[in-house]
Design a protein around this motif. Structure first.
Motif, mmCIF file in Angstrom:
data_model
loop_
_atom_site.group_PDB
_atom_site.id
_atom_site.type_symbol
_atom_site.label_atom_id
_atom_site.label_comp_id
_atom_site.label_asym_id
_atom_site.label_seq_id
_atom_site.Cartn_x
_atom_site.Cartn_y
_atom_site.Cartn_z
ATOM 1 N N MET A 140 0.825 -1.206 0.000
ATOM 2 C CA MET A 140 0.000 0.000 0.000
ATOM 3 C C MET A 140 0.860 1.257 0.000
ATOM 4 S SD MET A 140 -3.433 -0.668 2.287
ATOM 5 C CE MET A 140 -2.881 0.509 3.445
ATOM 6 N N LEU A 141 1.904 1.267 0.802
ATOM 7 C CA LEU A 141 2.785 2.428 0.862
ATOM 8 C C LEU A 141 3.472 2.650 -0.479
ATOM 9 C CD1 LEU A 141 3.955 4.678 2.584
ATOM 10 C CD2 LEU A 141 5.729 3.112 3.328
ATOM 11 N N GLY A 142 3.921 1.565 -1.091
ATOM 12 C CA GLY A 142 4.544 1.676 -2.407
ATOM 13 C C GLY A 142 3.582 2.210 -3.446
ATOM 14 N N ALA A 143 2.341 1.756 -3.405
ATOM 15 C CA ALA A 143 1.327 2.245 -4.348
ATOM 16 C C ALA A 143 1.056 3.725 -4.129
ATOM 17 C CB ALA A 143 0.040 1.444 -4.196
ATOM 18 N N MET A 144 1.017 4.168 -2.880
ATOM 19 C CA MET A 144 0.794 5.585 -2.574
ATOM 20 C C MET A 144 1.907 6.434 -3.162
ATOM 21 S SD MET A 144 -0.676 5.650 1.338
ATOM 22 C CE MET A 144 0.841 6.372 1.832
ATOM 23 N N LEU A 145 3.129 5.978 -3.019
ATOM 24 C CA LEU A 145 4.259 6.754 -3.524
ATOM 25 C C LEU A 145 4.249 6.822 -5.036
ATOM 26 C CD1 LEU A 145 7.078 5.567 -1.110
ATOM 27 C CD2 LEU A 145 5.859 7.737 -1.083
ATOM 28 N N LEU A 146 3.812 5.750 -5.694
ATOM 29 C CA LEU A 146 3.754 5.743 -7.140
ATOM 30 C C LEU A 146 2.652 6.635 -7.681
ATOM 31 C CD1 LEU A 146 4.368 1.963 -7.892
ATOM 32 C CD2 LEU A 146 5.938 3.860 -8.271
ATOM 33 N N THR A 147 1.575 6.788 -6.932
ATOM 34 C CA THR A 147 0.463 7.606 -7.408
ATOM 35 C C THR A 147 0.572 9.064 -6.968
ATOM 36 O OG1 THR A 147 -0.897 7.002 -5.499
ATOM 37 C CG2 THR A 147 -1.132 5.665 -7.490
ATOM 38 N N ALA A 148 1.531 9.402 -6.126
ATOM 39 C CA ALA A 148 1.716 10.795 -5.694
ATOM 40 C C ALA A 148 2.120 11.615 -6.906
ATOM 41 C CB ALA A 148 2.787 10.870 -4.615
ATOM 42 N N CYS A 149 1.550 12.798 -7.005
ATOM 43 C CA CYS A 149 1.852 13.603 -8.182
ATOM 44 C C CYS A 149 1.975 15.076 -7.813
ATOM 45 C CB CYS A 149 0.787 13.416 -9.254
ATOM 46 S SG CYS A 149 -0.847 13.940 -8.747
ATOM 47 N N ALA A 150 2.495 15.800 -8.773
ATOM 48 C CA ALA A 150 2.627 17.243 -8.628
ATOM 49 C C ALA A 150 2.230 17.865 -9.954
ATOM 50 C CB ALA A 150 4.063 17.612 -8.270
ATOM 51 N N SER A 151 1.656 19.056 -9.887
ATOM 52 C CA SER A 151 1.283 19.749 -11.110
ATOM 53 C C SER A 151 1.442 21.253 -10.908
ATOM 54 C CB SER A 151 -0.161 19.418 -11.502
ATOM 55 O OG SER A 151 -1.045 19.881 -10.508
ATOM 56 N N SER A 152 1.559 21.951 -12.018
ATOM 57 C CA SER A 152 1.681 23.402 -11.947
ATOM 58 C C SER A 152 1.060 24.015 -13.191
ATOM 59 C CB SER A 152 3.150 23.812 -11.812
ATOM 60 O OG SER A 152 3.885 23.345 -12.929
ATOM 61 N N SER A 153 0.733 25.301 -13.085
ATOM 62 C CA SER A 153 0.163 26.016 -14.224
ATOM 63 C C SER A 153 0.507 27.497 -14.112
ATOM 64 C CB SER A 153 -1.352 25.820 -14.285
ATOM 65 O OG SER A 153 -1.960 26.394 -13.153
ATOM 66 N N HIS A 154 0.271 28.222 -15.186
ATOM 67 C CA HIS A 154 0.540 29.659 -15.175
ATOM 68 C C HIS A 154 -0.420 30.392 -16.103
ATOM 69 C CE1 HIS A 154 2.842 28.388 -18.771
ATOM 70 N NE2 HIS A 154 2.439 29.567 -19.239
ATOM 71 N N VAL A 155 -0.523 31.701 -15.874
ATOM 72 C CA VAL A 155 -1.253 32.612 -16.753
ATOM 73 C C VAL A 155 -0.349 33.821 -16.960
ATOM 74 C CG1 VAL A 155 -3.287 34.096 -17.017
ATOM 75 C CG2 VAL A 155 -3.509 31.876 -15.882
ATOM 76 N N VAL A 156 0.016 34.067 -18.197
ATOM 77 C CA VAL A 156 0.891 35.195 -18.510
ATOM 78 C C VAL A 156 0.046 36.465 -18.604
ATOM 79 C CG1 VAL A 156 2.498 36.178 -20.189
ATOM 80 C CG2 VAL A 156 2.529 33.723 -19.721
ATOM 81 N N THR A 157 0.404 37.465 -17.800
ATOM 82 C CA THR A 157 -0.304 38.750 -17.828
ATOM 83 C C THR A 157 0.625 39.896 -18.211
ATOM 84 O OG1 THR A 157 0.114 39.087 -15.468
ATOM 85 C CG2 THR A 157 -1.965 38.027 -16.075
ATOM 86 N N GLY A 158 1.909 39.622 -18.260
ATOM 87 C CA GLY A 158 2.904 40.634 -18.624
ATOM 88 C C GLY A 158 3.754 40.115 -19.765
ATOM 89 N N GLU A 159 5.000 40.561 -19.802
ATOM 90 C CA GLU A 159 5.918 40.153 -20.859
ATOM 91 C C GLU A 159 6.712 38.927 -20.416
ATOM 92 O OE1 GLU A 159 9.869 41.835 -23.118
ATOM 93 O OE2 GLU A 159 8.408 43.284 -22.390
#
Length: 143
Positions: A10-29
């Motif tokens: 279970m611990l191994g499965a949790m570590l494999l499914t852990a994720c990170a994500s990011s996003s942005h919106v450009v409002t300047g240059e």
């Protein structure tokens, strides 16, 4: 000893499914991408002159501790800002109130065929979320 193996799986499965994500919106240059190591995280606007490039946000459920998830989210935020050419991020939103939830359930059913029982467990890792403004800070030698 028999219960240790399912917990390890279970611990191994949790570590494999852990994720990170990011996003942005450009409002300047937007600028040319830079190395993430060149990005500084600010808790408030810096005293030096700066311009806002855009907004960035990141979320992470990586890490076994709440601090680990927050650190991973901050790293994602820095990497997203670096892609925009920002050398700074003013953090203006932080949600690290997550944590880990666990649950155990049992069941018992019966009928003409006999009785059956069941046991289930669950572990949920809540992500840490960070938001901010990607900025370009002009240094003392810049024009």
């Amino acid at each position: 000893m028999r219960q240790l193996k399912p917990m390890s799986v279970m611990l191994g499965a949790m570590l494999l499914t852990a994720c990170a994500s990011s996003s942005h919106v450009v409002t300047g240059e937007q600028r040319a991408p830079i190395a993430p190591e060149e990005v500084t995280i600010y808790s408030q606007a810096p005293a030096l002159k700066y311009e806002i490039i855009g907004t960035v946000s990141a979320s992470s459920s990586k890490g076994l501790s709440q601090q680990g998830r927050l650190d991973a989210a901050k790293q994602e935020l820095v990497e997203e800002a670096a892609q925009l050419g920002a050398n700074g991020v003013i953090v203006n939103g932080l949600n690290d109130s997550g944590g880990v939830s666990t649950g155990i359930s049992t069941g018992l059913s019966g009928g003409s065929g006999g009785f059956s029982t069941g046991l289930g467990t669950s572990i949920t890792i809540h992500s840490a979320d960070v938001k901010g403004q990607a900025i370009y800070v002009y240094g003392a030698g810049d024009k």
